[in-house]
Write a protein that holds these residues in place. Structure first.
Motif, mmCIF file in Angstrom:
data_model
loop_
_atom_site.group_PDB
_atom_site.id
_atom_site.type_symbol
_atom_site.label_atom_id
_atom_site.label_comp_id
_atom_site.label_asym_id
_atom_site.label_seq_id
_atom_site.Cartn_x
_atom_site.Cartn_y
_atom_site.Cartn_z
ATOM 1 N N SER A 195 0.827 -1.220 0.000
ATOM 2 C CA SER A 195 0.000 0.000 0.000
ATOM 3 C C SER A 195 0.852 1.257 0.000
ATOM 4 O O SER A 195 0.429 2.306 -0.511
ATOM 5 C CB SER A 195 -0.927 0.000 1.220
ATOM 6 N N ASN A 264 -5.473 -5.253 -7.224
ATOM 7 C CA ASN A 264 -4.915 -4.642 -6.030
ATOM 8 C C ASN A 264 -4.454 -5.750 -5.085
ATOM 9 O O ASN A 264 -5.229 -6.334 -4.328
ATOM 10 C CB ASN A 264 -5.964 -3.753 -5.349
ATOM 11 N N ALA A 266 -2.556 -5.615 -2.473
ATOM 12 C CA ALA A 266 -2.605 -5.255 -1.055
ATOM 13 C C ALA A 266 -3.969 -5.598 -0.455
ATOM 14 O O ALA A 266 -4.053 -6.185 0.632
ATOM 15 C CB ALA A 266 -2.291 -3.773 -0.870
#
Length: 355
Positions: A195, A264, A266
């Motif tokens: 992140s 994504n 993360a």
């Protein structure tokens, strides 16, 4: 002036070197004005000095050798030294036996035991012999008959040998349990770094340098594989092969899928961390319920059963007016049977512990 100062500096260095040489003691027998008796005395003193210097050199050499051996012994584990010593004298039988044992290389690889297959088989035989001798000595101490003593020694060898055979599997399972227990924390660690804009490789290096126990060691091996030229996918596949765990397989597949098709990563790691933590809490609640019943059985087998047995033996002996069981048999029951049952119960409790 520069030439003169350089010449003076050369003379100064030459004088210092002369002083250093002059400080070295030179043994020389006076040639004139000395009697034969005094010369013999000088020779005797010179010989004593030479012998003292030789003795000091030998002592220094022995001390250095001892220090070197201590360093080598500290670096080499006792198990490996035992295996090397046994393999040195019984290489032929060990190599023949190692060929008949299947799957040992995979077990050693998964357990992260760097010992070769032949050396580990030698260790298996050595441990079996040691346990056999200890069992024989115990049988002699409690005055068992020779036939029972030999049988006990044979059983000790079998027990020690086969325990060492399954030992890598036990180590591997323990490593898998520790990896799965630390997975939620490691996934959150990696997700927080991702992140913040850190790459997946750098996040793995961070986990390898952190103190997460076995999983940090495994991530260090992944990083080393990549440094040796393996691709990221191959390094993760080897990690997956070593662990052979459903949770590890799930994590590696998700990471590779996110890298290949995008996404994504993360958020994916955060969700998997929460999922694993929730599953662990559910398993822990079930374990607490199971342990209540197992603890009652353990107390009964380790405390109540031996007491009831002693009372029954005393009552039977009073009625029969003789011992219904020999002293050696009673010793075997108390020192082997009931402790073995207790160990089995402890193993069952430990194996029921959630990962």
């Amino acid at each position: 002036m520069g030439i003169i100062s350089a010449f003076l500096e050369f003379l100064e260095k030459l004088g210092g070197k002369t002083l250093e040489v002059a400080e070295v003691p030179v043994r020389k027998i006076p040639e004139r004005g000395v009697s034969i008796k005094e010369r013999l005395e000088y020779l005797k003193q010179m010989r004593e000095q030479i012998e003292e210097e030789k003795a000091k050199e030998e002592e220094k050499l022995i001390e250095e050798t001892i220090e070197w051996r201590e360093k080598v012994i500290e670096k080499t584990p006792l198990s490996e030294r035992i295996a090397e010593g046994f393999l040195k004298y019984f290489r032929g039988p060990v190599e023949s036996l190692s060929k008949s044992i299947k799957g040992l290389e995979i077990d050693l690889y998964r357990a992260n035991i760097t010992m070769s297959k032949e050396k580990y088989v030698a260790l298996m035989l050595a441990v079996g012999i040691i346990v056999s001798l200890m069992s024989l000595a115990f049988a002699i101490i409690i005055y068992l008959p020779w036939d029972l003593a030999i049988l006990l020694a044979f059983l000790g060898f079998i027990l020690g040998f086969f325990y060492m055979r399954i030992y890598p599997k036990l180590v591997w399972r323990r490593r898998v349990e520790e990896v799965e227990r630390a997975l939620p924390y490691v996934l959150r660690h990696m997700a927080s770094l991702l992140s913040a804009g850190v790459g997946i490789a750098e996040a793995m290096v961070s986990v390898a340098k952190a103190d997460y126990g076995v999983i940090s060691e495994e991530f260090q091996m992944i990083v080393q594989d990549m440094h040796k030229g393996a691709s990221f996918e191959d390094a993760l596949s080897r990690f997956e092969e070593r662990m052979a765990s459903d949770n590890v397989v799930k994590v590696t597949k998700q990471i590779l899928r996110a890298i290949k098709f995008g996404g994504n990563l993360a958020d994916i790691l955060y969700k998997m961390a929460d999922e694993f933590a929730f599953e662990y809490r559910i398993k822990l609640m079930d374990y607490v319920q199971k342990i209540n019943g197992l603890s009652f059985v353990y107390m009964f087998m380790s405390v109540v059963m031996p007491t009831l047995l002693i009372v029954a033996i005393l009552a039977g002996s009073l009625l029969a007016k003789r011992l219904v069981i020999t002293i050696s048999g009673l010793v075997v029951l108390m020192l082997f049977a009931f402790p073995m049952l207790s160990v089995i119960m402890i193993i069952m409790i430990k194996r029921a512990e959630p990962r």
